[in-house]
Motif scaffolding. Structure first.
Motif, PDB file in Angstrom:
ATOM      1  N   CYS A  95      38.471  31.760  38.026  1.00 45.75           N
ATOM      2  CA  CYS A  95      37.842  33.070  38.118  1.00 45.75           C
ATOM      3  C   CYS A  95      38.784  34.001  38.876  1.00 45.75           C
ATOM      4  O   CYS A  95      39.480  33.578  39.814  1.00 45.75           O
ATOM      5  CB  CYS A  95      36.533  32.920  38.878  1.00 45.75           C
ATOM      6  N   LYS A  96      38.812  35.263  38.480  1.00 43.96           N
ATOM      7  CA  LYS A  96      39.644  36.244  39.180  1.00 43.96           C
ATOM      8  C   LYS A  96      38.873  37.530  39.365  1.00 43.96           C
ATOM      9  O   LYS A  96      38.233  38.023  38.432  1.00 43.96           O
ATOM     10  CB  LYS A  96      40.930  36.523  38.406  1.00 43.96           C
ATOM     11  N   GLY A  97      38.941  38.068  40.549  1.00 47.59           N
ATOM     12  CA  GLY A  97      38.403  39.386  40.832  1.00 47.59           C
ATOM     13  C   GLY A  97      39.556  40.372  40.902  1.00 47.59           C
ATOM     14  O   GLY A  97      40.523  40.151  41.644  1.00 47.59           O
ATOM     15  N   ILE A  98      39.479  41.445  40.127  1.00 47.27           N
ATOM     16  CA  ILE A  98      40.549  42.438  40.045  1.00 47.27           C
ATOM     17  C   ILE A  98      40.032  43.770  40.566  1.00 47.27           C
ATOM     18  O   ILE A  98      39.018  44.268  40.092  1.00 47.27           O
ATOM     19  CB  ILE A  98      41.021  42.581  38.587  1.00 47.27           C
ATOM     20  N   GLY A  99      40.742  44.315  41.531  1.00 46.96           N
ATOM     21  CA  GLY A  99      40.282  45.577  42.114  1.00 46.96           C
ATOM     22  C   GLY A  99      39.044  45.381  42.959  1.00 46.96           C
ATOM     23  O   GLY A  99      38.060  46.097  42.804  1.00 46.96           O
ATOM     24  N   ILE A 100      39.120  44.396  43.871  1.00 45.61           N
ATOM     25  CA  ILE A 100      38.017  44.149  44.790  1.00 45.61           C
ATOM     26  C   ILE A 100      38.132  45.148  45.936  1.00 45.61           C
ATOM     27  O   ILE A 100      39.124  45.163  46.662  1.00 45.61           O
ATOM     28  CB  ILE A 100      38.069  42.710  45.350  1.00 45.61           C
ATOM     29  N   ARG A 101      37.132  45.980  46.070  1.00 44.77           N
ATOM     30  CA  ARG A 101      37.130  46.954  47.160  1.00 44.77           C
ATOM     31  C   ARG A 101      36.505  46.291  48.381  1.00 44.77           C
ATOM     32  O   ARG A 101      35.310  45.987  48.379  1.00 44.77           O
ATOM     33  CB  ARG A 101      36.362  48.205  46.774  1.00 44.77           C
ATOM     34  N   THR A 102      37.323  46.064  49.386  1.00 45.83           N
ATOM     35  CA  THR A 102      36.826  45.416  50.589  1.00 45.83           C
ATOM     36  C   THR A 102      36.505  46.452  51.657  1.00 45.83           C
ATOM     37  O   THR A 102      36.932  47.607  51.579  1.00 45.83           O
ATOM     38  CB  THR A 102      37.837  44.413  51.150  1.00 45.83           C
ATOM     39  N   MET A 103      35.786  46.018  52.652  1.00 48.87           N
ATOM     40  CA  MET A 103      35.408  46.907  53.754  1.00 48.87           C
ATOM     41  C   MET A 103      36.466  46.926  54.839  1.00 48.87           C
ATOM     42  O   MET A 103      36.343  47.678  55.817  1.00 48.87           O
ATOM     43  CB  MET A 103      34.066  46.464  54.339  1.00 48.87           C
ATOM     44  N   THR A 104      37.495  46.092  54.673  1.00 49.61           N
ATOM     45  CA  THR A 104      38.478  45.953  55.749  1.00 49.61           C
ATOM     46  C   THR A 104      39.914  46.267  55.339  1.00 49.61           C
ATOM     47  O   THR A 104      40.638  46.922  56.093  1.00 49.61           O
ATOM     48  CB  THR A 104      38.434  44.522  56.304  1.00 49.61           C
ATOM     49  N   VAL A 105      40.337  45.810  54.163  1.00 46.91           N
ATOM     50  CA  VAL A 105      41.757  45.918  53.813  1.00 46.91           C
ATOM     51  C   VAL A 105      41.983  46.668  52.506  1.00 46.91           C
ATOM     52  O   VAL A 105      43.032  46.544  51.884  1.00 46.91           O
ATOM     53  CB  VAL A 105      42.427  44.531  53.746  1.00 46.91           C
ATOM     54  N   GLY A 106      41.021  47.438  52.080  1.00 54.15           N
ATOM     55  CA  GLY A 106      41.202  48.209  50.858  1.00 54.15           C
ATOM     56  C   GLY A 106      41.012  47.356  49.614  1.00 54.15           C
ATOM     57  O   GLY A 106      40.172  46.467  49.590  1.00 54.15           O
ATOM     58  N   TYR A 107      41.810  47.632  48.583  1.00 59.06           N
ATOM     59  CA  TYR A 107      41.657  46.944  47.304  1.00 59.06           C
ATOM     60  C   TYR A 107      42.579  45.720  47.240  1.00 59.06           C
ATOM     61  O   TYR A 107      43.756  45.794  47.577  1.00 59.06           O
ATOM     62  CB  TYR A 107      41.986  47.879  46.147  1.00 59.06           C
ATOM     63  N   ILE A 108      42.033  44.607  46.773  1.00 62.46           N
ATOM     64  CA  ILE A 108      42.813  43.390  46.583  1.00 62.46           C
ATOM     65  C   ILE A 108      42.392  42.718  45.283  1.00 62.46           C
ATOM     66  O   ILE A 108      41.365  43.063  44.696  1.00 62.46           O
ATOM     67  CB  ILE A 108      42.611  42.386  47.738  1.00 62.46           C
ATOM     68  N   ASP A 109      43.205  41.761  44.842  1.00 63.88           N
ATOM     69  CA  ASP A 109      42.844  40.835  43.771  1.00 63.88           C
ATOM     70  C   ASP A 109      42.707  39.445  44.398  1.00 63.88           C
ATOM     71  O   ASP A 109      43.384  39.140  45.392  1.00 63.88           O
ATOM     72  CB  ASP A 109      43.910  40.789  42.683  1.00 63.88           C
ATOM     73  N   ALA A 110      41.873  38.606  43.827  1.00 64.79           N
ATOM     74  CA  ALA A 110      41.682  37.272  44.378  1.00 64.79           C
ATOM     75  C   ALA A 110      41.320  36.276  43.286  1.00 64.79           C
ATOM     76  O   ALA A 110      40.657  36.639  42.304  1.00 64.79           O
ATOM     77  CB  ALA A 110      40.591  37.290  45.451  1.00 64.79           C
ATOM     78  N   TRP A 111      41.754  35.039  43.470  1.00 63.36           N
ATOM     79  CA  TRP A 111      41.493  33.939  42.544  1.00 63.36           C
ATOM     80  C   TRP A 111      40.549  32.924  43.170  1.00 63.36           C
ATOM     81  O   TRP A 111      40.550  32.721  44.393  1.00 63.36           O
ATOM     82  CB  TRP A 111      42.791  33.197  42.214  1.00 63.36           C
ATOM     83  N   GLY A 112      39.782  32.258  42.323  1.00 62.54           N
ATOM     84  CA  GLY A 112      39.041  31.100  42.750  1.00 62.54           C
ATOM     85  C   GLY A 112      39.932  29.869  42.699  1.00 62.54           C
ATOM     86  O   GLY A 112      41.089  29.928  42.275  1.00 62.54           O
ATOM     87  N   GLN A 113      39.372  28.727  43.101  1.00 60.58           N
ATOM     88  CA  GLN A 113      40.162  27.500  43.190  1.00 60.58           C
ATOM     89  C   GLN A 113      40.237  26.754  41.856  1.00 60.58           C
ATOM     90  O   GLN A 113      41.060  25.850  41.700  1.00 60.58           O
ATOM     91  CB  GLN A 113      39.579  26.581  44.268  1.00 60.58           C
ATOM     92  N   GLY A 114      39.398  27.115  40.919  1.00 59.83           N
ATOM     93  CA  GLY A 114      39.418  26.503  39.592  1.00 59.83           C
ATOM     94  C   GLY A 114      38.376  25.415  39.434  1.00 59.83           C
ATOM     95  O   GLY A 114      37.978  24.756  40.402  1.00 59.83           O
ATOM     96  N   THR A 115      37.930  25.231  38.201  1.00 61.14           N
ATOM     97  CA  THR A 115      36.993  24.166  37.868  1.00 61.14           C
ATOM     98  C   THR A 115      37.426  23.541  36.544  1.00 61.14           C
ATOM     99  O   THR A 115      37.800  24.247  35.604  1.00 61.14           O
ATOM    100  CB  THR A 115      35.544  24.694  37.792  1.00 61.14           C
ATOM    101  N   GLN A 116      37.400  22.223  36.487  1.00 62.74           N
ATOM    102  CA  GLN A 116      37.900  21.501  35.311  1.00 62.74           C
ATOM    103  C   GLN A 116      36.845  21.478  34.207  1.00 62.74           C
ATOM    104  O   GLN A 116      35.677  21.150  34.450  1.00 62.74           O
ATOM    105  CB  GLN A 116      38.269  20.073  35.678  1.00 62.74           C
ATOM    106  N   VAL A 117      37.268  21.824  33.003  1.00 67.27           N
ATOM    107  CA  VAL A 117      36.439  21.679  31.808  1.00 67.27           C
ATOM    108  C   VAL A 117      37.173  20.726  30.862  1.00 67.27           C
ATOM    109  O   VAL A 117      38.326  20.976  30.504  1.00 67.27           O
ATOM    110  CB  VAL A 117      36.203  23.030  31.123  1.00 67.27           C
ATOM    111  N   THR A 118      36.501  19.651  30.489  1.00 62.69           N
ATOM    112  CA  THR A 118      37.090  18.672  29.583  1.00 62.69           C
ATOM    113  C   THR A 118      36.167  18.500  28.378  1.00 62.69           C
ATOM    114  O   THR A 118      34.983  18.212  28.550  1.00 62.69           O
ATOM    115  CB  THR A 118      37.296  17.319  30.277  1.00 62.69           C
ATOM    116  N   VAL A 119      36.722  18.698  27.185  1.00 60.90           N
ATOM    117  CA  VAL A 119      35.959  18.571  25.953  1.00 60.90           C
ATOM    118  C   VAL A 119      36.504  17.382  25.180  1.00 60.90           C
ATOM    119  O   VAL A 119      37.672  17.375  24.785  1.00 60.90           O
ATOM    120  CB  VAL A 119      36.052  19.850  25.098  1.00 60.90           C
ATOM    121  N   SER A 120      35.659  16.397  24.976  1.00 60.03           N
ATOM    122  CA  SER A 120      36.095  15.193  24.262  1.00 60.03           C
ATOM    123  C   SER A 120      35.804  15.315  22.772  1.00 60.03           C
ATOM    124  O   SER A 120      34.825  15.941  22.362  1.00 60.03           O
ATOM    125  CB  SER A 120      35.381  13.969  24.830  1.00 60.03           C
ATOM    126  N   SER A 121      36.662  14.689  21.984  1.00 57.39           N
ATOM    127  CA  SER A 121      36.501  14.776  20.517  1.00 57.39           C
ATOM    128  C   SER A 121      35.620  13.667  19.984  1.00 57.39           C
ATOM    129  O   SER A 121      35.260  12.739  20.690  1.00 57.39           O
ATOM    130  CB  SER A 121      37.874  14.721  19.858  1.00 57.39           C
TER     131      SER A 121
END
Length: 121
Positions: A95-121
């Motif tokens: 997940c990514k947040g783009i143009g996060i307006r914070t109350m402290t440091v202005g605008y930033i972008d941030a990523w989550g740590q990720g989650t694995q999705v596995t699809v078996s055939s």
């Protein structure tokens, strides 16, 4: 400090469904765009879907008609409903947040740590 935390990944058979969630927390006033990216082993990270604060979605061609992105601005949360999953959808989803307006440091972008999705055939 802003954190994005994903949940909902797992193992599913081809043709199945999963729903991913990503909640942003911290000193956030607003988030312009929230998106989902994925990275398969040996491949570059790619955009899956993104959605503006106004609710306008954008999808990669490979997931159009199968995936649906939505968000709850009041909860700073974005969702990805994934249907008709294929083995080629297997990846770590970020997940990514783009143009996060914070109350402290202005605008930033941030990523989550990720989650694995596995699809078996």
């Amino acid at each position: 400090q802003v954190q994005l935390v994903e949940s909902g990944g797992g193992l599913v058979q081809a043709g199945g469904s999963l729903r991913l969630s990503c909640a942003a927390s911290g000193s956030i006033s607003s988030i312009n765009v929230m998106g989902w990216y994925r990275q398969a082993p040996g491949k570059q990270r790619e955009l899956v879907a993104a959605i503006t604060s106004g609710g306008s979605p954008n999808y990669a061609d490979s997931v159009k008609g199968r995936f649906t992105i939505s968000r709850d601005n009041g909860k700073n949360t974005v969702y990805l409903e994934m249907n008709s999953l294929k083995p080629e959808d297997t990846a770590v989803y970020y997940c990514k947040g783009i143009g996060i307006r914070t109350m402290t440091v202005g605008y930033i972008d941030a990523w989550g740590q990720g989650t694995q999705v596995t699809v078996s055939s």
